[in-house]
Write a protein that holds these residues in place. Sequence first.
Motif, PDB file in Angstrom:
ATOM      1  N   LEU A 264      11.406  -2.982  -4.755  1.00 20.42           N
ATOM      2  CA  LEU A 264      10.588  -2.383  -3.702  1.00 20.42           C
ATOM      3  C   LEU A 264      11.172  -2.692  -2.326  1.00 20.42           C
ATOM      4  CD1 LEU A 264       6.987  -3.117  -5.040  1.00 20.42           C
ATOM      5  CD2 LEU A 264       8.126  -0.892  -4.947  1.00 20.42           C
ATOM      6  N   ARG A 265      11.720  -3.885  -2.157  1.00 23.41           N
ATOM      7  CA  ARG A 265      12.319  -4.241  -0.875  1.00 23.41           C
ATOM      8  C   ARG A 265      13.575  -3.407  -0.624  1.00 23.41           C
ATOM      9  NH1 ARG A 265      10.920  -8.136   2.468  1.00 23.41           N
ATOM     10  NH2 ARG A 265       9.772  -9.360   0.908  1.00 23.41           N
ATOM     11  N   VAL A 266      14.361  -3.217  -1.666  1.00 23.13           N
ATOM     12  CA  VAL A 266      15.547  -2.366  -1.534  1.00 23.13           C
ATOM     13  C   VAL A 266      15.148  -0.925  -1.256  1.00 23.13           C
ATOM     14  CG1 VAL A 266      17.499  -1.386  -2.824  1.00 23.13           C
ATOM     15  CG2 VAL A 266      17.115  -3.856  -2.817  1.00 23.13           C
ATOM     16  N   LEU A 267      14.071  -0.453  -1.910  1.00 18.64           N
ATOM     17  CA  LEU A 267      13.564   0.895  -1.642  1.00 18.64           C
ATOM     18  C   LEU A 267      13.283   1.081  -0.151  1.00 18.64           C
ATOM     19  CD1 LEU A 267      12.415   3.650  -2.600  1.00 18.64           C
ATOM     20  CD2 LEU A 267      10.251   2.460  -3.054  1.00 18.64           C
ATOM     21  N   GLN A 268      12.702   0.085   0.471  1.00 20.12           N
ATOM     22  CA  GLN A 268      12.433   0.158   1.910  1.00 20.12           C
ATOM     23  C   GLN A 268      13.726   0.082   2.717  1.00 20.12           C
ATOM     24  OE1 GLN A 268       9.665   1.039   3.091  1.00 20.12           O
ATOM     25  NE2 GLN A 268       7.902  -0.120   2.397  1.00 20.12           N
ATOM     26  N   THR A 295       1.059  -5.310  -0.797  1.00 20.10           N
ATOM     27  CA  THR A 295       2.319  -6.059  -0.801  1.00 20.10           C
ATOM     28  C   THR A 295       3.476  -5.154  -0.415  1.00 20.10           C
ATOM     29  OG1 THR A 295       1.503  -7.569  -2.494  1.00 20.10           O
ATOM     30  CG2 THR A 295       3.895  -7.421  -2.232  1.00 20.10           C
ATOM     31  N   PHE A 296       3.447  -3.910  -0.896  1.00 23.44           N
ATOM     32  CA  PHE A 296       4.514  -2.967  -0.552  1.00 23.44           C
ATOM     33  C   PHE A 296       4.552  -2.712   0.955  1.00 23.44           C
ATOM     34  CE2 PHE A 296       5.993   1.517  -0.088  1.00 23.44           C
ATOM     35  CZ  PHE A 296       7.304   1.320  -0.510  1.00 23.44           C
ATOM     36  N   GLY A 300       7.463  -3.604   3.568  1.00 23.82           N
ATOM     37  CA  GLY A 300       7.983  -2.634   4.516  1.00 23.82           C
ATOM     38  C   GLY A 300       7.989  -3.160   5.941  1.00 23.82           C
ATOM     39  N   ALA A 301       6.920  -3.870   6.320  1.00 22.15           N
ATOM     40  CA  ALA A 301       6.843  -4.425   7.667  1.00 22.15           C
ATOM     41  C   ALA A 301       7.944  -5.457   7.912  1.00 22.15           C
ATOM     42  CB  ALA A 301       5.472  -5.060   7.888  1.00 22.15           C
ATOM     43  N   GLU A 302       8.361  -6.128   6.841  1.00 21.11           N
ATOM     44  CA  GLU A 302       9.404  -7.156   6.952  1.00 21.11           C
ATOM     45  C   GLU A 302      10.812  -6.599   6.826  1.00 21.11           C
ATOM     46  OE1 GLU A 302       6.789 -10.579   4.561  1.00 21.11           O
ATOM     47  OE2 GLU A 302       8.463  -9.539   3.589  1.00 21.11           O
ATOM     48  N   GLN A 374      12.719   0.532  12.229  1.00 20.28           N
ATOM     49  CA  GLN A 374      12.023  -0.744  12.081  1.00 20.28           C
ATOM     50  C   GLN A 374      10.705  -0.526  11.359  1.00 20.28           C
ATOM     51  OE1 GLN A 374      12.457  -4.152  11.837  1.00 20.28           O
ATOM     52  NE2 GLN A 374      13.412  -4.010  13.859  1.00 20.28           N
ATOM     53  N   GLY A 375      10.375  -1.407  10.434  1.00 16.78           N
ATOM     54  CA  GLY A 375       9.059  -1.351   9.821  1.00 16.78           C
ATOM     55  C   GLY A 375       8.985  -0.642   8.486  1.00 16.78           C
TER      56      GLY A 375
END
Length: 573
Positions: A264-268, A295-296, A300-302, A374-375
């Motif tokens: 999910l982090r890579v998706l973002q 959490t997703f 995304g915010a991070e 960003q975001g």
Amino acid sequence: MTDSPSGMKKGLANYGDADFSLFLRKAFIKAMGYSDSALDRPIVGITNTYSGYNACHRNVPDLIEAIKRGVMLAGGLPIEFPIVSMHESFSHPTSMFLRNLMAMDAEEMIRAQPMDSVVLIGGCDKTVPALLMGAASVDLPAIIEVTGPMMTGSYRGEKLGACTDCRRFWAMHRAGEVSEAETEEISGKLAPGAGTCMVMGTASTMALVSEALGMMLPGGAAIPAVAADRLRHAEATGARAVAIAAEKLRPSDIMTEAAFANALRVLQAIGGSTNGLIHLTAIAGRLGISLDFATFNRIGAETPVLVDLKPSGQHYMEDLEKAGGLAPVLREIEALLDTGCRTVSGKTLGEDIADAPAPWPQDVVRTMADPIHQGGGIRVLGGNLAPKGAVIKQAAATPALLKHAGRAVVFDSLQDLAERIDSPDLDVGPDDVLVLRNAGPKGAPGMPEAGYIPIPKKLAATGVKDMVRISDARMSGTAFGTIVLHISPEAAIGGPLALVENGDQISLDVAAGRIELLVRESTLAERRAKWRPPEVPGSNRGYLKLYLDQVLQAEDGCDFDFLRKHPGGRTID
């Protein structure tokens, strides 16, 4: 305790005599020309997803040969077998309607036929998630190889890529800027060869997140379909398939809750397709893992969008490969990843990152300090219009429209949209909100990529490039614009979207994570009392009946309820 059967002894046909079953199996497999020595080796199944309708999989026969070579060099016996082949442009009513059918085919054929591990060959959009869903349900050692992206095309000196540039030129054609004859010429330049779309569409997204998830050997996601490295990667995949069979390394060992968080982090970070969230949710559901949308959004915010690639940026997948593929992305966000996750390589994600080639100067993958956006690329929304969620690809939206209120212009179906969107009499202005309903999982059926509602011709002709558009449909990852998708519950099952009328005010506030229908609850209650579900022709038989009976909403990945490890859709307050 004895070891479980392997090779030709796995999953024998039931004749009431196991020894006879094995004797009969060997008699018939020998008709293929195999020797006893070959049949004593561990068996690696290889999914053949080639089809004459599927240009994205045109190189599958070559990949199979390379995989077979790797299997045999490692001492295994490769056996290919056919399963469903899907292409986005050749699947009526939509490839999403058939994704679960392919997942069922993969699951049952892997389960039914003797193999100690399986190589999954995917490419066009829904094939990769379908294969991972099926493999997760069987939980036999599995590894994925993708067909790889196409190379870019060229039109009068301009670099082109399917299908972001397909949509851009079609919008220009609708606006009268590109002639009919030019569109015919351009159509021969957009997809110049084998492979998947060379932009950050769903195919590229799923390739990259599958590598991040740990189900693909490192470095495989971005290699072009026609490159020699693609065949070398396939050969290595075949060899590794023999090893994971011996190690009994299963999908459930790799696709853990932490691994999905990494994906999910890579998706973002890659600015991936909104479809990626649906597919990852479906794969996770096969393993009993529930992805949390709060959490997703936090992820995304991070995690800023780092990959400068169309439609969120300017480059193409071949450029990402030249920049090092997924490795520079993982390296840049490594501190945010769970690097202890196991991968199909046999190592941890952290070890895979450490083993990647040293970085070199490139301008495709940005740093955390200098992102494309960003975001996070994707934001999950709530609100009274989407009580169980909706999504927007904010990285590909018009910034000025991310907070907007406007008058609803409603289309009741895909047919209604087709008949009225370009009517000169359509009452619409550039500040209105275009609404499409009954285009969700059950309503369409199949949740087509119709969320990219075209700008009405009379507005396009005046230079309008974007408007807020909302629907219970999906959108191709190659598309762009201020588009709210996956509104749930969908209109066809009585979600609030079914109650919107022309002229209603709709408010979008992406920063606040809200999409709201600004109509009094008493008025909505009156409308709800009059609402009737739409009819779906042919819904009393066959796969369509199964689909309509079992398909879940977007927040559950649109999987079939009975195929999930824990049936029953989630409840979101």
